[in-house]
Design a protein around this motif. Structure first.
Motif, PDB file in Angstrom:
ATOM      1  N   LYS A  54       0.795  -1.233   0.000  1.00 45.56           N
ATOM      2  CA  LYS A  54       0.000   0.000   0.000  1.00 45.56           C
ATOM      3  C   LYS A  54       0.826   1.282   0.000  1.00 45.56           C
ATOM      4  O   LYS A  54       0.343   2.332  -0.416  1.00 45.56           O
ATOM      5  CB  LYS A  54      -0.947   0.021   1.205  1.00 45.56           C
ATOM      6  N   LEU A  55       2.064   1.208   0.498  1.00 43.85           N
ATOM      7  CA  LEU A  55       2.900   2.407   0.541  1.00 43.85           C
ATOM      8  C   LEU A  55       3.913   2.383  -0.592  1.00 43.85           C
ATOM      9  O   LEU A  55       4.479   1.341  -0.908  1.00 43.85           O
ATOM     10  CB  LEU A  55       3.650   2.508   1.870  1.00 43.85           C
ATOM     11  N   LYS A  56       4.145   3.536  -1.171  1.00 48.36           N
ATOM     12  CA  LYS A  56       5.139   3.655  -2.240  1.00 48.36           C
ATOM     13  C   LYS A  56       6.476   4.040  -1.609  1.00 48.36           C
ATOM     14  O   LYS A  56       6.926   5.174  -1.712  1.00 48.36           O
ATOM     15  CB  LYS A  56       4.682   4.690  -3.242  1.00 48.36           C
ATOM     16  N   GLN A  61       5.939   8.763   4.345  1.00 47.67           N
ATOM     17  CA  GLN A  61       5.314   8.326   3.105  1.00 47.67           C
ATOM     18  C   GLN A  61       3.800   8.174   3.278  1.00 47.67           C
ATOM     19  O   GLN A  61       3.019   8.577   2.420  1.00 47.67           O
ATOM     20  CB  GLN A  61       5.929   7.006   2.617  1.00 47.67           C
ATOM     21  N   ALA A  62       3.381   7.611   4.407  1.00 45.87           N
ATOM     22  CA  ALA A  62       1.943   7.433   4.665  1.00 45.87           C
ATOM     23  C   ALA A  62       1.248   8.783   4.751  1.00 45.87           C
ATOM     24  O   ALA A  62       0.141   8.956   4.210  1.00 45.87           O
ATOM     25  CB  ALA A  62       1.737   6.641   5.949  1.00 45.87           C
ATOM     26  N   GLN A 114       1.049  10.213   1.151  1.00 48.26           N
ATOM     27  CA  GLN A 114       0.046   9.553   0.312  1.00 48.26           C
ATOM     28  C   GLN A 114      -1.380   9.850   0.768  1.00 48.26           C
ATOM     29  O   GLN A 114      -2.291   9.920  -0.039  1.00 48.26           O
ATOM     30  CB  GLN A 114       0.262   8.030   0.334  1.00 48.26           C
ATOM     31  N   ARG A 115      -1.605   9.980   2.040  1.00 50.61           N
ATOM     32  CA  ARG A 115      -2.893  10.277   2.675  1.00 50.61           C
ATOM     33  C   ARG A 115      -3.957   9.214   2.475  1.00 50.61           C
ATOM     34  O   ARG A 115      -4.438   8.649   3.422  1.00 50.61           O
ATOM     35  CB  ARG A 115      -3.437  11.628   2.244  1.00 50.61           C
ATOM     36  N   ASP A 116      -4.375   8.944   1.268  1.00 50.38           N
ATOM     37  CA  ASP A 116      -5.497   8.033   1.024  1.00 50.38           C
ATOM     38  C   ASP A 116      -5.004   6.596   0.862  1.00 50.38           C
ATOM     39  O   ASP A 116      -4.796   6.128  -0.253  1.00 50.38           O
ATOM     40  CB  ASP A 116      -6.278   8.468  -0.215  1.00 50.38           C
ATOM     41  N   ILE A 117      -4.857   5.910   1.969  1.00 55.13           N
ATOM     42  CA  ILE A 117      -4.434   4.519   1.957  1.00 55.13           C
ATOM     43  C   ILE A 117      -5.610   3.696   2.454  1.00 55.13           C
ATOM     44  O   ILE A 117      -6.164   3.971   3.521  1.00 55.13           O
ATOM     45  CB  ILE A 117      -3.196   4.312   2.859  1.00 55.13           C
ATOM     46  N   GLU A 118      -5.989   2.701   1.663  1.00 55.95           N
ATOM     47  CA  GLU A 118      -7.146   1.884   2.017  1.00 55.95           C
ATOM     48  C   GLU A 118      -6.781   0.414   2.031  1.00 55.95           C
ATOM     49  O   GLU A 118      -5.910  -0.035   1.286  1.00 55.95           O
ATOM     50  CB  GLU A 118      -8.288   2.106   1.016  1.00 55.95           C
ATOM     51  N   ARG A 150     -10.331   3.093   5.218  1.00 56.83           N
ATOM     52  CA  ARG A 150      -9.173   3.978   5.257  1.00 56.83           C
ATOM     53  C   ARG A 150      -8.255   3.587   6.406  1.00 56.83           C
ATOM     54  O   ARG A 150      -8.715   3.275   7.508  1.00 56.83           O
ATOM     55  CB  ARG A 150      -9.629   5.421   5.431  1.00 56.83           C
TER      56      ARG A 150
END
Length: 185
Positions: free
Chosen positions: A12-14, A60-61, A64-68, A73
């Motif tokens: 989920k994280l880049k 990074q989280a 990115q803000r919108d991590i689902e 969320r």
């Protein structure tokens, strides 16, 4: 839990490819399990082996803000003590009022108040120190009596019976406020 969190972070994280994510432990928060299925799930507390990796993951989280995950969320944040969470909440409430008055503000760690005013940037270690400035700006800051007492005890010099001047350190002040008497009862 460790493999789940590691997989979640990788998918989920880049995060940069060379960042090796090693976790010491991961577990659910000790809060009771939600009774309703519609209630948000309990938090997961993760301890990283490397502090710099933790900072990379958090940055990074937040970027990115919108991590689902499965349509829900996912929020990432520091694991602060309840006392510090309370102080940060008070600062957040003040920042909300400041933003309503078009005044830019931030809350650097631990629970400071940073104001960006026309006269320059001002940083206050606590809301107690910022109280007079906030009043001038028309902001009502709810300040706990305990915080005022803590500031007074740490700012004032105390005299002993032998007339020696001394100043209490923050640990002593917290013990006085909690009412510790030096015993482990």
């Amino acid at each position: 839990m460790l493999s789940f969190i590691t997989a979640l972070l990788h998918t989920k994280l880049k995060v940069q490819g060379d960042t090796e994510i090693k976790l010491e432990r991961a577990h659910r928060a000790l809060a009771p399990k939600p009774k309703e299925s519609s209630a948000p799930p309990r938090s997961i507390i993760v301890r990283f082996l490397d502090f710099s990796v933790k900072q990379i993951i958090l940055q990074q989280a937040w970027k990115q803000r919108d991590i689902e995950f499965e349509g829900q969320r996912v929020h990432f944040d520091q694991d602060y003590s309840p006392d510090l969470q309370g102080k940060r909440k008070g600062v957040r409430e003040v920042i909300k009022q400041l933003k309503e008055n078009n005044i830019k503000a931030q809350s650097p760690y631990p629970a400071q108040l940073k104001l960006f005013l026309a006269t320059g940037v001002r940083v206050f270690p606590t809301l107690v120190e910022a109280q007079s400035t906030l009043k001038e700006l028309g902001v009502d800051a709810r300040i706990e009596e305990r915080d005022i007492l803590e500031r007074e005890l740490t700012q004032d010099k105390w005299s002993t019976q032998e007339n020696r001047r001394m100043q209490l350190n923050p640990t002593d002040v917290r013990a006085i406020i909690r009412g510790d008497n030096g015993t482990n009862d």
